[in-house]
Design a protein around this motif. Structure first.
Motif, PDB file in Angstrom:
ATOM      1  N   LYS A   1      26.978 -22.370 -23.851  1.00 57.69           N
ATOM      2  CA  LYS A   1      25.958 -23.380 -24.147  1.00 57.69           C
ATOM      3  C   LYS A   1      24.888 -23.366 -23.061  1.00 57.69           C
ATOM      4  O   LYS A   1      25.195 -23.456 -21.865  1.00 57.69           O
ATOM      5  CB  LYS A   1      26.589 -24.769 -24.221  1.00 57.69           C
ATOM      6  N   LYS A   2      23.618 -23.274 -23.481  1.00 61.82           N
ATOM      7  CA  LYS A   2      22.502 -23.411 -22.546  1.00 61.82           C
ATOM      8  C   LYS A   2      22.276 -24.894 -22.253  1.00 61.82           C
ATOM      9  O   LYS A   2      22.164 -25.702 -23.172  1.00 61.82           O
ATOM     10  CB  LYS A   2      21.222 -22.825 -23.140  1.00 61.82           C
ATOM     11  N   ILE A   3      22.185 -25.232 -20.972  1.00 60.38           N
ATOM     12  CA  ILE A   3      21.919 -26.606 -20.546  1.00 60.38           C
ATOM     13  C   ILE A   3      20.642 -26.549 -19.717  1.00 60.38           C
ATOM     14  O   ILE A   3      20.625 -25.984 -18.630  1.00 60.38           O
ATOM     15  CB  ILE A   3      23.082 -27.172 -19.709  1.00 60.38           C
ATOM     16  N   ARG A   4      19.565 -27.121 -20.246  1.00 60.27           N
ATOM     17  CA  ARG A   4      18.257 -26.970 -19.600  1.00 60.27           C
ATOM     18  C   ARG A   4      17.838 -28.243 -18.866  1.00 60.27           C
ATOM     19  O   ARG A   4      18.002 -29.355 -19.369  1.00 60.27           O
ATOM     20  CB  ARG A   4      17.188 -26.604 -20.636  1.00 60.27           C
ATOM     21  N   CYS A   5      17.287 -28.042 -17.674  1.00 57.89           N
ATOM     22  CA  CYS A   5      16.666 -29.131 -16.922  1.00 57.89           C
ATOM     23  C   CYS A   5      15.182 -28.798 -16.767  1.00 57.89           C
ATOM     24  O   CYS A   5      14.764 -27.673 -17.059  1.00 57.89           O
ATOM     25  CB  CYS A   5      17.329 -29.307 -15.554  1.00 57.89           C
TER      26      CYS A   5
ATOM     27  N   PRO B   1      16.327 -31.929  -7.282  1.00 55.57           N
ATOM     28  CA  PRO B   1      17.589 -32.673  -7.448  1.00 55.57           C
ATOM     29  C   PRO B   1      17.465 -33.821  -8.439  1.00 55.57           C
ATOM     30  O   PRO B   1      18.429 -34.172  -9.117  1.00 55.57           O
ATOM     31  CB  PRO B   1      17.893 -33.168  -6.026  1.00 55.57           C
ATOM     32  N   GLU B   2      16.277 -34.405  -8.551  1.00 53.62           N
ATOM     33  CA  GLU B   2      16.065 -35.500  -9.506  1.00 53.62           C
ATOM     34  C   GLU B   2      16.277 -35.042 -10.942  1.00 53.62           C
ATOM     35  O   GLU B   2      16.698 -35.836 -11.797  1.00 53.62           O
ATOM     36  CB  GLU B   2      14.655 -36.072  -9.351  1.00 53.62           C
ATOM     37  N   ASP B   3      16.025 -33.764 -11.217  1.00 50.72           N
ATOM     38  CA  ASP B   3      16.224 -33.227 -12.560  1.00 50.72           C
ATOM     39  C   ASP B   3      17.648 -32.724 -12.777  1.00 50.72           C
ATOM     40  O   ASP B   3      18.176 -32.813 -13.889  1.00 50.72           O
ATOM     41  CB  ASP B   3      15.249 -32.068 -12.818  1.00 50.72           C
ATOM     42  N   GLN B   4      18.284 -32.207 -11.726  1.00 48.91           N
ATOM     43  CA  GLN B   4      19.582 -31.557 -11.901  1.00 48.91           C
ATOM     44  C   GLN B   4      20.775 -32.489 -11.735  1.00 48.91           C
ATOM     45  O   GLN B   4      21.779 -32.346 -12.436  1.00 48.91           O
ATOM     46  CB  GLN B   4      19.704 -30.369 -10.932  1.00 48.91           C
ATOM     47  N   ILE B   5      20.693 -33.431 -10.813  1.00 51.36           N
ATOM     48  CA  ILE B   5      21.851 -34.290 -10.535  1.00 51.36           C
ATOM     49  C   ILE B   5      22.291 -35.107 -11.753  1.00 51.36           C
ATOM     50  O   ILE B   5      23.501 -35.174 -12.047  1.00 51.36           O
ATOM     51  CB  ILE B   5      21.573 -35.196  -9.317  1.00 51.36           C
ATOM     52  N   PRO B   6      21.387 -35.753 -12.507  1.00 46.50           N
ATOM     53  CA  PRO B   6      21.855 -36.506 -13.685  1.00 46.50           C
ATOM     54  C   PRO B   6      22.605 -35.637 -14.689  1.00 46.50           C
ATOM     55  O   PRO B   6      23.564 -36.094 -15.327  1.00 46.50           O
ATOM     56  CB  PRO B   6      20.557 -37.053 -14.288  1.00 46.50           C
ATOM     57  N   ILE B   7      22.190 -34.376 -14.827  1.00 48.47           N
ATOM     58  CA  ILE B   7      22.880 -33.476 -15.759  1.00 48.47           C
ATOM     59  C   ILE B   7      24.268 -33.148 -15.240  1.00 48.47           C
ATOM     60  O   ILE B   7      25.252 -33.154 -15.994  1.00 48.47           O
ATOM     61  CB  ILE B   7      22.051 -32.193 -15.973  1.00 48.47           C
TER      62      ILE B   7
ATOM     63  N   LEU C   1      23.454 -23.743 -16.627  1.00 47.02           N
ATOM     64  CA  LEU C   1      22.424 -24.728 -16.312  1.00 47.02           C
ATOM     65  C   LEU C   1      21.281 -24.056 -15.563  1.00 47.02           C
ATOM     66  O   LEU C   1      21.492 -23.459 -14.503  1.00 47.02           O
ATOM     67  CB  LEU C   1      23.023 -25.852 -15.450  1.00 47.02           C
ATOM     68  N   TYR C   2      20.075 -24.157 -16.117  1.00 50.33           N
ATOM     69  CA  TYR C   2      18.898 -23.594 -15.461  1.00 50.33           C
ATOM     70  C   TYR C   2      17.650 -24.284 -16.021  1.00 50.33           C
ATOM     71  O   TYR C   2      17.682 -24.864 -17.104  1.00 50.33           O
ATOM     72  CB  TYR C   2      18.824 -22.077 -15.648  1.00 50.33           C
TER      73      TYR C   2
ATOM     74  N   LEU D   1      25.591 -30.357  -3.664  1.00 53.60           N
ATOM     75  CA  LEU D   1      26.899 -29.916  -3.138  1.00 53.60           C
ATOM     76  C   LEU D   1      28.064 -30.793  -3.595  1.00 53.60           C
ATOM     77  O   LEU D   1      29.046 -30.272  -4.137  1.00 53.60           O
ATOM     78  CB  LEU D   1      26.837 -29.831  -1.607  1.00 53.60           C
ATOM     79  N   PRO D   2      28.036 -32.117  -3.419  1.00 49.64           N
ATOM     80  CA  PRO D   2      29.190 -32.916  -3.841  1.00 49.64           C
ATOM     81  C   PRO D   2      29.435 -32.880  -5.342  1.00 49.64           C
ATOM     82  O   PRO D   2      30.581 -32.999  -5.793  1.00 49.64           O
ATOM     83  CB  PRO D   2      28.843 -34.333  -3.363  1.00 49.64           C
ATOM     84  N   TYR D   3      28.389 -32.700  -6.126  1.00 50.02           N
ATOM     85  CA  TYR D   3      28.538 -32.673  -7.583  1.00 50.02           C
ATOM     86  C   TYR D   3      29.192 -31.363  -8.033  1.00 50.02           C
ATOM     87  O   TYR D   3      30.036 -31.355  -8.945  1.00 50.02           O
ATOM     88  CB  TYR D   3      27.177 -32.845  -8.254  1.00 50.02           C
ATOM     89  N   ILE D   4      28.816 -30.257  -7.378  1.00 52.39           N
ATOM     90  CA  ILE D   4      29.446 -28.966  -7.680  1.00 52.39           C
ATOM     91  C   ILE D   4      30.913 -28.999  -7.268  1.00 52.39           C
ATOM     92  O   ILE D   4      31.799 -28.551  -8.008  1.00 52.39           O
ATOM     93  CB  ILE D   4      28.694 -27.826  -6.971  1.00 52.39           C
ATOM     94  N   ASP D   5      31.197 -29.557  -6.090  1.00 51.80           N
ATOM     95  CA  ASP D   5      32.584 -29.632  -5.632  1.00 51.80           C
ATOM     96  C   ASP D   5      33.419 -30.533  -6.539  1.00 51.80           C
ATOM     97  O   ASP D   5      34.607 -30.273  -6.782  1.00 51.80           O
ATOM     98  CB  ASP D   5      32.637 -30.144  -4.194  1.00 51.80           C
TER      99      ASP D   5
END
Length: 358
Positions: free
Chosen positions: A98-102, A107-113, A67-68, A135-139
């Protein structure tokens, strides 16, 4: 430590490699006594199972996501080339990358993904993580058994396995010390950040400010502004700040869009005494501005290598169960001036320039 092989276990157990494989993967057709003997030998030798073999036995590939952001393309295209090179390097293995692009590091762009990824199946994820809000989403991904690593920008305190990237605080201190020396230890400085929510950006700013304040007390920080990783917005921000502070002697930006926008502002509205401009990373356009003397210095963090090595190290973990010896693998910042900038251009037609140096 030398890798333990199935052949070694088979020789000690006085049986065939096929029998060892069936015992280790619990596929039956051997006696319980033989199975237990093989398992005991494997444990004594410290055998680590090959996850590639396990994936083949399950008749599916290991799935790895990266993801990037997609924008600004002139920076992330070089990172994407590192991803592509890793995919080529791993083409002989049972890996589905798999490439996952934001859109950006916000955070508004990354959290939904990340919320969506938590409901999909991945064996591993490599994330260019922006805000500490992730942080909580990665954990949560780690709790689901997904191996997670970060690159380019890190988030402290998560359950990620490792990070590949430049130390942003150190890079900021390097820039701050250079700025102080080039300014002769006095004068006014403007700072500009991409996102105040991105930890790496704020760490570069913190390192810069601490280096300046501790070693150059006669330097005054007069303003700071955010430009949302957008070079056009960065130019408008620089236009305003330079008009408000025409006697400024230094301008520091934390990444490539900021440096490019500020340089274009200085080119369009040159000051009688041009300030020292510092930023990060290289494009041909910014390199030309460096050669013209509008941009003074660039710190290069090698986005190609960050993406490439993070994927290769994650594949080592997924395939072999091995982790890097350090949890933070540092790519050292390199100082780029007009005299050496040609060596740092990303050429999409080749991957053989100097993208692998650390």
């Amino acid at each position: 430590m030398k890798k333990v092989t199935l052949k070694q276990i088979a020789e000690l157990a006085d049986t065939s490699i096929g029998t060892v494989d069936r015992a280790l993967n619990n596929r039956g057709r051997i006696s319980e006594e033989t199975k237990q003997k093989i398992l005991n030998i494997a444990e004594q030798l410290g055998y680590q199972p090959n996850k590639l073999a396990s994936s083949l036995s399950r008749n599916r590939s290991l799935r790895l996501g990266v993801l990037y952001p997609a924008y600004p393309a002139y920076f992330f295209d070089e990172m994407s080339a590192g991803v592509d090179e890793a995919i080529r390097s791993l083409s002989d293995y049972s890996m589905d990358i798999k490439k996952i692009r934001c859109n950006s590091l916000s955070p508004e762009d990354q959290i939904p993904i990340l919320e969506k990824l938590s409901s999909e199946h991945y064996d591993g994820l490599v994330i260019n993580a922006g805000s500490s809000q992730l942080l909580p989403y990665i954990d949560r991904l780690a709790e689901k058994g997904i191996a997670v690593a970060t690159f380019n920008s890190d988030i402290k305190g998560t359950r990620r396995l490792f990070h590949v990237g430049m130390d942003p605080y150190l890079a900021g201190r390097v820039a701050g010390d250079l700025m102080g020396k080039l300014m002769g230890g006095s004068g006014k400085v403007i700072t500009m950040v991409g996102f105040c929510s991105v930890e790496a950006h704020m760490e570069r700013l913190r390192g810069f400010l601490e280096a300046v304040r501790s070693s150059y007390p006669q330097i005054q920080i007069v303003d700071n502004a955010e430009y949302e990783d957008n070079d056009k917005l960065a130019k408008r921000v620089a236009d305003r700040l330079l008009a408000e502070h025409p006697d400024v002697k230094g301008l520091y930006t934390v990444n490539l869009p900021g440096a490019l926008g500020a340089a274009l502002s200085l080119k369009q509205h040159p000051l009688a005494s041009p300030p020292i401009l510092m930023g990060y990373d290289v494009t041909k356009q910014l390199g030309d501005l460096l050669k013209e003397g509008i941009c003074t210095c660039i710190l290069y963090q090698n986005p190609f290598a960050q993406a490439y090595y993070s994927l290769m190290l994650m594949s080592d973990y997924l395939l072999q169960g091995t982790l890097p010896k350090k949890k933070h693998l540092l790519i050292q910042p390199r100082i780029v001036l007009k005299e050496n900038v040609d060596a740092y251009y990303y050429d999409p037609s080749t991957t053989t320039r100097n993208q692998f140096f650390l």
